[in-house]
Structures are given as C-alpha cells and as structure tokens.
Design a protein around this motif. Structure first.
Motif, mmCIF file in Angstrom:
data_model
loop_
_atom_site.group_PDB
_atom_site.id
_atom_site.type_symbol
_atom_site.label_atom_id
_atom_site.label_comp_id
_atom_site.label_asym_id
_atom_site.label_seq_id
_atom_site.Cartn_x
_atom_site.Cartn_y
_atom_site.Cartn_z
ATOM 1 N N LEU A 86 1.189 -0.952 -0.183
ATOM 2 C CA LEU A 86 -0.006 -0.346 -0.217
ATOM 3 C C LEU A 86 1.065 1.152 -0.367
ATOM 4 O O LEU A 86 1.656 1.608 0.788
ATOM 5 C CB LEU A 86 -0.620 -0.150 1.534
ATOM 6 N N ARG A 87 0.618 2.087 -0.750
ATOM 7 C CA ARG A 87 1.382 3.194 -0.860
ATOM 8 C C ARG A 87 0.955 4.291 -0.934
ATOM 9 O O ARG A 87 -0.374 4.944 -0.758
ATOM 10 C CB ARG A 87 1.889 3.158 -2.876
ATOM 11 N N ALA A 88 1.707 5.499 0.469
ATOM 12 C CA ALA A 88 1.178 6.795 0.364
ATOM 13 C C ALA A 88 2.286 7.542 -0.053
ATOM 14 O O ALA A 88 3.361 7.383 0.181
ATOM 15 C CB ALA A 88 0.733 7.379 1.623
ATOM 16 N N ASP A 89 2.078 9.347 -1.177
ATOM 17 C CA ASP A 89 3.366 10.007 -0.782
ATOM 18 C C ASP A 89 3.053 10.599 0.502
ATOM 19 O O ASP A 89 1.877 10.593 0.896
ATOM 20 C CB ASP A 89 2.844 10.463 -2.177
ATOM 21 N N MET A 90 3.883 12.199 0.838
ATOM 22 C CA MET A 90 4.304 12.481 1.679
ATOM 23 C C MET A 90 4.693 14.022 1.015
ATOM 24 O O MET A 90 4.429 14.856 2.579
ATOM 25 C CB MET A 90 5.831 11.865 2.990
ATOM 26 N N ASP A 91 5.029 14.149 0.002
ATOM 27 C CA ASP A 91 5.488 15.884 -0.195
ATOM 28 C C ASP A 91 4.525 16.716 -0.847
ATOM 29 O O ASP A 91 3.412 16.705 -0.767
ATOM 30 C CB ASP A 91 6.884 15.599 -1.115
ATOM 31 N N ALA A 92 4.595 18.058 0.177
ATOM 32 C CA ALA A 92 3.862 19.239 -0.325
ATOM 33 C C ALA A 92 4.576 20.648 -1.690
ATOM 34 O O ALA A 92 5.316 19.207 -2.054
ATOM 35 C CB ALA A 92 4.416 20.287 1.002
ATOM 36 N N LEU A 93 4.319 20.576 -1.429
ATOM 37 C CA LEU A 93 4.459 21.738 -2.924
ATOM 38 C C LEU A 93 4.860 23.062 -2.735
ATOM 39 O O LEU A 93 4.241 23.922 -1.399
ATOM 40 C CB LEU A 93 3.208 21.550 -3.706
ATOM 41 N N SER A 94 5.196 23.600 -3.793
ATOM 42 C CA SER A 94 5.981 24.949 -3.119
ATOM 43 C C SER A 94 4.831 26.209 -3.883
ATOM 44 O O SER A 94 4.401 26.882 -4.639
ATOM 45 C CB SER A 94 7.110 25.807 -4.241
ATOM 46 N N VAL A 95 3.382 26.211 -2.791
ATOM 47 C CA VAL A 95 2.595 27.235 -3.220
ATOM 48 C C VAL A 95 2.027 27.783 -2.021
ATOM 49 O O VAL A 95 2.300 27.042 -0.992
ATOM 50 C CB VAL A 95 1.120 25.585 -3.580
ATOM 51 N N GLU A 96 1.951 28.858 -1.546
ATOM 52 C CA GLU A 96 1.189 30.183 -0.583
ATOM 53 C C GLU A 96 -0.256 28.723 -0.616
ATOM 54 O O GLU A 96 -0.888 29.008 -1.073
ATOM 55 C CB GLU A 96 1.667 31.039 -0.999
ATOM 56 N N GLU A 97 -0.314 29.594 0.551
ATOM 57 C CA GLU A 97 -1.665 28.810 1.226
ATOM 58 C C GLU A 97 -2.671 30.192 1.858
ATOM 59 O O GLU A 97 -2.592 30.933 2.018
ATOM 60 C CB GLU A 97 -1.450 28.317 2.525
ATOM 61 N N LEU A 98 -3.487 29.937 0.833
ATOM 62 C CA LEU A 98 -4.743 31.095 1.193
ATOM 63 C C LEU A 98 -5.904 30.711 1.467
ATOM 64 O O LEU A 98 -6.727 31.468 2.070
ATOM 65 C CB LEU A 98 -4.778 31.229 -0.234
ATOM 66 N N ASN A 99 -5.849 29.303 2.424
ATOM 67 C CA ASN A 99 -7.041 29.297 3.289
ATOM 68 C C ASN A 99 -6.118 29.891 4.706
ATOM 69 O O ASN A 99 -5.669 28.850 6.174
ATOM 70 C CB ASN A 99 -6.654 27.464 4.017
ATOM 71 N N THR A 100 -6.324 31.038 5.031
ATOM 72 C CA THR A 100 -5.810 31.917 6.164
ATOM 73 C C THR A 100 -6.448 31.918 7.013
ATOM 74 O O THR A 100 -5.804 32.487 8.415
ATOM 75 C CB THR A 100 -5.791 33.201 5.898
ATOM 76 N N ASP A 101 -8.460 30.711 6.861
ATOM 77 C CA ASP A 101 -9.233 30.657 8.621
ATOM 78 C C ASP A 101 -8.546 29.535 9.625
ATOM 79 O O ASP A 101 -9.064 29.538 9.849
ATOM 80 C CB ASP A 101 -10.346 31.308 8.124
ATOM 81 N N LEU A 102 -7.601 28.494 8.460
ATOM 82 C CA LEU A 102 -7.296 27.756 9.378
ATOM 83 C C LEU A 102 -6.446 27.057 10.263
ATOM 84 O O LEU A 102 -5.395 27.896 10.416
ATOM 85 C CB LEU A 102 -6.889 26.488 8.080
ATOM 86 N N THR A 103 -6.707 26.320 11.214
ATOM 87 C CA THR A 103 -6.676 26.727 12.736
ATOM 88 C C THR A 103 -5.195 25.830 12.850
ATOM 89 O O THR A 103 -4.019 25.970 12.940
ATOM 90 C CB THR A 103 -7.273 26.055 13.529
#
Length: 391
Positions: free
Chosen positions: A75-92
């Motif tokens: 079973l496989r899952a990937d772990m890496d993120a992206l060079s993207v600025e988060e725009l969901n600023t209201d998330l805790t």
C-alpha cells in the motif's frame, strides 16, 4: 470480504487520523526534504510494533507480518508538499511555512495509510500473508517512486495499491476503472540561438523572438494533424523566455513545456516531432535549435483484476452508490513506476464538498479536503489489503 474489525478500528481512530493530517498539513516539506515527516511516520509505526526502515533519503517502508503464510500486498502513500502559498488563512492548521503547503492531499494520504496500518495491525494474526506500507517522498517531482523501487520497495510484492484524494469527486465516492487512469507526463526544453542586434536594424540579425513564436504556433498541429483523433494527447507550452530589452533583437530564446498521453507509441512520436519542428523552424530563419526531452512518469494503467477488486471492496464497504466512473486524466502520477514492476491499481477517493469549500482544484492555494473522506480512504486501503490476501 469486508472485515468488520477493520471497519470499526478505522472509525474509532478517525479523530487521531485527522489530528495527524492536520499536524502534517501545518508542517509541509517539499520533495526530498521530508525529514520530519518521515521521522514522524517511522516513529508512529515503530510505536505500533510494526517493523519499519528508513529509505534514502526520506522514504519509509514498513512490513506487517500476518499470522499465516501467504502473499504480499503493498500500500503506498506519498508525503511531499508543494511550493504553493496557502490561501486558507482561517484554518487553525494552516501551513506554518511561507510559500509551502499540502496543496495536493499528500498529508491526507499519509494519515490515511497510518490509520490503515493501525487497523490492519489489530487483525494481524488473521492475515494470511504480509502487508507492506510504502511512504514515498518526492511524488511531485516524479522521482520518488523510481527511487523507492530501486531500493527494493516492491521486491517480493504480489500486488500494489495506491489512493489519491480527489477534489473533483463528491466526498467519499470511489473511482477505479481498469485501463488508463493517469497520463505519462514529460518535460521538454527548447533553446533557440540566433543573432542579436539593434532593434532598428533587423536585417543584420536573426530574431529568436520570431523563431520561438513560430515554433509555438507550429507545434499546435502536432496533435491536431499528426496524431490519430481517436487517441488522447496534449502538448502544452508553459514557459517562454525571450530577449532582454525592448530595443534589442533577441539572440536567445528558451521554451519549456509538457507532453501528456497514454500510448507509448504516441509518446515516441511527439518527442520526435518536437525535434523536427524545432530544427526546421529555426532553419527557416537562419537560427539553430537544441531540444531536451525528459521522460517523467509513465502512464498509470490499472490492471483489470485489481481494479475490479477495488470496485468490489468499495461497493461492499460503502455501498454500490459510492462507486463511480472517473474519466482518465492528463495529470501525471509516479505510482506508474510501481505498476511497471507488479500488477495493481490506483483509486481516487472523492473529497469535494462545496458546503465545506473543498471543491478547489489540486495545486491551488485554497485546496483543502473534506475530512469525512479520510475514513473512506483509510478503510479502502485496509480492506483492499485484507481482501487481496484472503480472496
């Protein structure tokens, strides 16, 4: 086919799974930089008592040995993120890293697979065989899976299964059809060389702005006029850099783009045509061209029996209405490198919910998931492994 203990374990641990996802979301790491993420995954598995080992430099592989002899499913899952600025600023749990975020759901994949591992561990004495858990780095740059395969990720594996959360699908729906699912994804770079000079004296120059522009227009006919209309293919120019100043005729031009298709023969054809078009276009104007064609991911082709097993598991676990057909996408996915080695399949689990604002496209700064879909994904991982080994 469905193991009720697994189903109950996933539900009971759903709060922990969501907490893990939110922790990973707030602490994103880019491709080949997943040091803290992989350490967290490794520590979690070791605490469960599941044998785990770190890969170079940031992957993790774990093996759950069943109480009876049998096959091995991965079973496989990937772990890496992206060079993207988060725009969901209201998330805790918004990203703490400026310019980095989990804009594709890999935090979700990791958390779901950890929950699946915990659930499968609760029935390990009943499992006839082994379950291998692959936590992969660097999917976003299409090099992680290949590196994991070289380090033995699927050695001795009989079948491999992966999941991608999918904002285009309704929450907790499942899609996995036999045949093409994701396209091959390649990168090409074309460099044109001309002769620069004064903008008022074009007769003494070879203008690469004209060459590059002509090339971009000419290659539109590669797919429309040289590829069978019954085949799917995309050639996209994403970047073009030409010249240095308004009154200087450009001596150099550079173009970058991508090629997507499902058929290896079409892939070969387009690569050759790009070289031909670049050389001939440059020659018309007296310039020269150099073309680099970099093959990225292979096409993800779901093996028929494995895809049908996913559909059967999803139907029994979540109801027949949960299963839907998603048309193949031109997106790329390096899960293909596992499928080059062993049979298997790759499923999509819907997470789109306009009421929760989770319908945004993958790689967008507002991308998020309906966390209700995570119970579905985690159980699908675990029930697939159980069903494959016990069928």
């Amino acid at each position: 086919m469905i193991n009720q203990t697994i189903k109950n374990a996933i539900k009971e641990n759903s709060h922990e799974m969501i907490e893990i996802r939110r922790k990973l979301h707030s602490e994103p790491e880019l491709s080949w930089e997943e040091y803290e993420t992989s350490q967290f995954v490794y520590d979690y598995l070791i605490k469960l008592g599941i044998k785990a080992r770190k890969m170079e430099p940031t992957g993790v592989i774990a093996e759950l040995e069943g109480g009876k002899k049998g096959k091995t499913v991965a079973l496989r899952a990937d772990m890496d993120a992206l060079s993207v600025e988060e725009l969901n600023t209201d998330l805790t749990y918004k990203s703490k890293e400026l310019g980095k975020m989990h804009a594709c759901g890999h935090d979700v994949h990791t958390a779901m697979l950890l929950a699946a591992a915990k659930a499968l561990d609760s029935v390990k004495e009943e499992i006839p065989g082994n379950v291998r858990f692959i936590f992969q780095p660097a999917e976003e740059v299409a090099t992680g899976a290949k590196a994991m395969v070289k380090q033995g990720a699927v050695d001795g594996v009989d079948n491999v299964f992966g999941i991608h959360i999918w904002s285009q699908g309704a929450t907790s729906t499942v899609a996995c059809s036999p045949g093409p699912a994701f396209a091959s994804a390649d990168i090409f770079n074309v460099r044109f060389k001309g002769q620069g000079g004064h903008g008022a004296m074009p007769q003494a120059c070879i203008d690469t702005a004209v060459i590059a522009s002509s090339f971009v227009m000419n290659i539109q006919s590669i797919v429309s006029r040289t590829v069978d209309p019954m085949q799917s293919a995309v050639v996209t120019i994403g970047k073009m850099v030409v010249g240095t100043r308004f009154n200087i005729i450009a001596e150099n031009a550079e173009i970058e783009g991508t090629v997507r298709c499902f058929d290896p023969a079409i892939r070969d054809h387009i690569e050759k045509q790009l070289q031909v078009y670049a050389n001939h276009t440059a020659a018309i104007y007296g310039g020269t061209a150099e073309v680099d064609y970099i093959r990225g991911t292979q096409a993800v082709i779901n093996e028929t029996e494995s895809a049908h097993l996913v559909q059967q598991v999803a139907s029994e676990a979540f109801g027949e209405d949960s299963v839907y057909k998603e048309e193949p996408t031109m997106g790329g996915e390096d899960f293909s490198f596992y499928l080059d080695e062993v049979p298997g399949s790759f499923a999509l689990v819907g997470s789109g919910n306009a009421k929760k604002d989770t319908q945004w496209a993958h790689h967008h700064g507002k991308f998020n998931v309906d966390e209700d879909s995570m119970v579905t994904g985690a159980e699908l991982y675990a029930q697939y492994a159980w069903s494959f080994l016990t069928k």
